[in-house]
Write an enzyme that holds these catalytic residues in place. Sequence first.
Site, short mmCIF file in Angstrom:
data_model
loop_
_atom_site.label_atom_id
_atom_site.label_comp_id
_atom_site.label_asym_id
_atom_site.label_seq_id
_atom_site.Cartn_x
_atom_site.Cartn_y
_atom_site.Cartn_z
N ASP A 70 65.23 106.33 12.82
CA ASP A 70 63.95 107.03 13.01
C ASP A 70 64.03 108.06 14.14
OD1 ASP A 70 64.22 104.97 14.88
OD2 ASP A 70 62.61 103.78 14.05
N ASN A 139 55.00 93.90 16.50
CA ASN A 139 54.06 93.80 15.36
C ASN A 139 54.81 93.62 14.03
OD1 ASN A 139 55.17 96.30 14.85
ND2 ASN A 139 53.24 97.43 14.82
N HIS A 141 57.33 95.53 12.90
CA HIS A 141 57.88 96.73 12.25
C HIS A 141 59.41 96.70 12.27
CE1 HIS A 141 57.61 99.30 16.22
NE2 HIS A 141 58.81 98.78 16.12
N GLU A 146 55.48 100.48 9.87
CA GLU A 146 54.43 99.69 10.51
C GLU A 146 53.79 98.74 9.50
OE1 GLU A 146 54.47 99.80 13.62
OE2 GLU A 146 53.85 101.68 14.53
C1 F6R Z 1 64.15 101.82 16.93
C2 F6R Z 1 63.35 101.14 15.93
C3 F6R Z 1 62.37 100.08 16.29
C4 F6R Z 1 62.82 99.14 17.40
C5 F6R Z 1 61.73 98.14 17.72
C6 F6R Z 1 62.12 97.22 18.86
O1 F6R Z 1 65.01 102.77 16.32
O2 F6R Z 1 63.47 101.49 14.81
O3 F6R Z 1 62.06 99.35 15.13
O4 F6R Z 1 63.98 98.46 16.99
O5 F6R Z 1 60.56 98.82 18.07
O6 F6R Z 1 62.22 97.97 20.03
P1 F6R Z 1 62.63 97.31 21.41
O7 F6R Z 1 64.05 96.96 21.32
O8 F6R Z 1 62.37 98.40 22.41
O9 F6R Z 1 61.76 96.11 21.61
#
Ligand code: F6R
Length: 246
Positions: A70, A139, A141, A146
């Site tokens: 992303d 959440n 995702h 989302e």
């Molecule tokens: C990042 C991504 C997100 C993160 C997720 C967890 O490229 O796609 O899905 O993996 O938000 O983020 P952290 O590791 O910061 O808790």
Amino acid sequence: MPSFKTTIFADADAVADAVAAQVASTVKSHPQLTLGLATGKTFRQIYDRLVERFREGAFSLSAARSFNLDEYVGLPPKHPASFTAYMDDVLFRHVDLPAGAARLPSVAGGGSLAECAAYEAAIEAAGGIDLQLLGIGRNGHIGFNEPGSSFDSRTRLVALTDSTRQANAADFPEGESTPPSAVTMGIGTILEARQIVLVATGAHKHAPLQAVLSGIPDADCPASALHNHRNLHIFADEAAWSGIKI
Ligand code: F6R
């Protein structure tokens, strides 16, 4: 056939060591692989360990390719909180992955349909993703899919929830906030990876991890789509794992 394996470690440090070791050995035995890469706080430590292994000569990425999950829409590419800058900082500038072989979703056109379709086409032209690295949002995702995302969604422009924008706000300089939108690979895109490594560390990842393991598909928790993947390996620490029911 769904097939998943879980490996639990004492803490996030031990998880980072183990994930880096797994990635290094997969690349060593399959140097031409296509990697799916994640960003986020969880992966900083993992990429640090991976770079250490690269410096020790454990593997080379010179024949590999990568596609990131992303990217935010609306940030200049050099913005310090862009995922482009994150990847350069933590991985790309330290390893031998050829510059043109590392891709993130293009957002120059605002995440247009054409840009998203081109990203899907590039993944397909590369033969699909061999090893997808994934974190998990509090959440539920995966990528920036989302809650409410369709399980067969593809790369597209998405609106970020307030909870995700808050969770990532600390990555932005004072006075700036997390952009409201991003381009993400879809859940359908992610599920096509031949192997998925999912990393969950910290007590705040317990609930979404439970949703992955419960086996009940739930659109409110996109990560629950992973349960039926044919080759899923979960790396978790005790804080995320404690009290999990299978
Ligand atoms: C990042 C991504 C997100 C993160 C997720 C967890 O490229 O796609 O899905 O993996 O938000 O983020 P952290 O590791 O910061 O808790």
